[in-house]
Design an enzyme around this catalytic site. Structure first.
Site, PDB file in Angstrom:
ATOM      1  N   LEU A 255       0.878  -1.168   0.000  1.00  0.00           N
ATOM      2  CA  LEU A 255       0.000   0.000   0.000  1.00  0.00           C
ATOM      3  C   LEU A 255       0.914   1.216   0.000  1.00  0.00           C
ATOM      4  CD1 LEU A 255      -2.992   0.891   0.122  1.00  0.00           C
ATOM      5  CD2 LEU A 255      -2.716   1.111   2.597  1.00  0.00           C
ATOM      6  N   ASP A 256       0.763   2.071  -1.007  1.00  0.00           N
ATOM      7  CA  ASP A 256       1.635   3.243  -1.126  1.00  0.00           C
ATOM      8  C   ASP A 256       1.558   4.111   0.119  1.00  0.00           C
ATOM      9  OD1 ASP A 256       2.424   2.489  -3.646  1.00  0.00           O
ATOM     10  OD2 ASP A 256       0.967   3.748  -4.686  1.00  0.00           O
TER      11      ASP A 256
END
Length: 464
Positions: A255-256
């Site tokens: 997840l960025d």
């Protein structure tokens, strides 16, 4: 042959787990800590004098034979042996290391957090960054130490790295070298630096779901999941460890950092594989919320543009990857004429880096507060450096005088640290709430996780 070797590694892991084998290094966890410097050891001489030895933090790496890149080896140790000692692990060693806890007491005994203007900040500290030199890893071999750093960090002055080298802050295979040293395959480059981490937003972490082996949280925006780049203590796993007591978290998916929402982590070794099967068997479903500038299309929109590039900085730095098929399904939830924004449901069928952001860009829309892709919200280029301030700082670094410091009162400025020298040299990164949120995540029919709505989804007027 590959699968046979991987099967052997899995057998080794199970053997170590069943035997209860667990190793935890603790070289500095018991030592006192000086603000702005790090843990220190006191040496008492025969004449009563005291010498204080500052020990830097070390990068943790499950694939390196040692996490302590400044390990001292006898002077007569052959060069090839040094490279092997610092290099990659064998499969047996890697299997053993994979069940070691990713953090130790050393990580707990470190710089403190402090909070200003809605930001979570970390006190500066000395850190040792390691690079493993390989022809397969850019910029490769056959270049000098200084040229290596100039290729990696072109905005910095050559003189800065020459000063670091002469100040013995850069070493190759634990040895100090001169500027003409040519890097070879397998060399281990260590750079001791005074680290000033990037700030993140001062927000609360909500626990969505928890068992003995799984932790699911609602990750705040701007927080990377694990230490990366100029984030270490200001990362999700480190904050959960230091403030909530989770000492063996292992991310199950990506997840960025700028993206908020559902983040799944295993709480002990040997668990991630149980959940990874949902990814390999393509039995996962993800649903994101995004707030974009402008009026989005009324009907369902599918973007299947193949992707092979994503941004590292707003206008200058890109990374190219293998061209891969990509697919995202977009639906308009609501339009807010007050600030001309549209709330969207985004379902990525594939999982490419920055996929939702890139597909929206292809469609002519940009996420609110996206400092990489939205021209309205572009952040500062990380390659932008105030050259006049840099030259003035380099002149001070080379003048032979050390600044006055009272280190035991927390008053420390490192002479060879650009950020200690001036706040005007490197433009500080200012995080914001990017309006992209991982709202729902399903692993087959067994696990369905849903987070609370971010404030901008309930009231888009808060975003602009």
């Amino acid at each position: 042959h590959f699968y046979k070797r991987m099967g052997y590694r899995q057998q080794l892991i199970k053997f170590y787990q069943n035997a209860g084998s667990k190793v935890s290094f603790d070289l500095t966890g018991h030592l006192p800590y000086i603000k702005g410097l790090g843990p220190y050891e006191t040496l008492i001489h025969a004449d009563g004098r005291k010498t204080f030895v500052i020990l830097p933090k070390m990068q943790f790496n499950n694939t390196s034979r040692t996490r302590f890149t400044n390990i001292e080896l006898p002077p007569d140790t052959p060069r090839e042996i040094k490279r092997k000692v610092l290099g990659q692990m064998s499969m047996e060693e890697s299997a053993f290391a994979s069940i070691m806890p990713p953090v130790t007491k050393e990580c707990l005994n470190g710089p403190k957090y402090y909070f200003e203007n809605g930001m979570r900040k970390v006190e500066p500290y000395f850190d040792a960054a390691r690079s493993y030199i390989s022809e397969k890893q850019y910029p490769g071999t056959g270049i000098s130490v200084i040229d290596y750093y100039m290729v990696r960090f072109p905005a910095f002055s050559r003189k800065f790295f020459e000063l670091n080298l002469s100040n013995k802050q850069i070493a190759v295979n634990t040895e100090f070298v001169d500027a003409s040293y040519v890097l070879k395959e397998g060399d281990v480059l260590t750079h001791l630096m005074h680290k000033h981490e990037n700030d993140v937003l001062d927000l609360k972490v909500d626990i969505v779901y928890e068992t003995d082996e799984l932790l699911v949280v609602n990750k705040p925006p701007s927080w990377p999941i694990y230490p990366i780049g100029n984030y270490k203590f200001n990362s999700l796993t480190m904050i959960l460890m230091r403030e909530h007591g989770y000492t063996d978290l292992r991310p199950i998916h990506r997840l960025d950092g700028p993206t908020s929402g559902i983040c799944m982590m295993s709480k002990k070794p040997g668990v991630s594989g149980k959940y990874q099967k949902f990814f390999t068997e393509k039995k996962t479903q993800k649903a994101y919320l995004a707030l974009v500038d402008g009026k989005f299309f009324d009907k369902e929109t599918v973007c299947e543009e193949p992707l092979d590039t994503f941004k590292i900085s707003p206008t200058k730095l890109y990374k190219t990857t293998e061209l891969k098929l990509s697919k995202t399904i977009f639906n308009l939830i609501s339009y807010n004429p007050g600030n001309n924004t549209s709330l969207l449901s985004c379902v990525p069928v594939t999982g490419r880096t920055h996929q939702i952001r890139l597909h929206l860009e292809k469609l002519g829309f940009f996420i609110v507060n996206d400092s990489l892709y939205n021209p309205r919200d572009y952040g500062e280029e990380r390659t932008n450096i105030n050259q006049d301030a840099l030259e003035a700082a380099l002149a001070r670094m080379g003048d032979g005088e050390a600044p006055e410091n009272n280190i035991f009162k927390g008053e420390f400025k490192h002479k060879f640290c650009l950020k200690c020298q001036s706040k005007d040299i490197i433009i500080p990164f200012e995080p914001s709430v990017m309006c992209l949120h991982s709202h729902k995540y399903s692993l087959g029919d067994e696990f369905v996780f849903e987070s609370s709505l971010p404030a901008w989804a309930e009231n888009p007027n808060l975003a602009r």
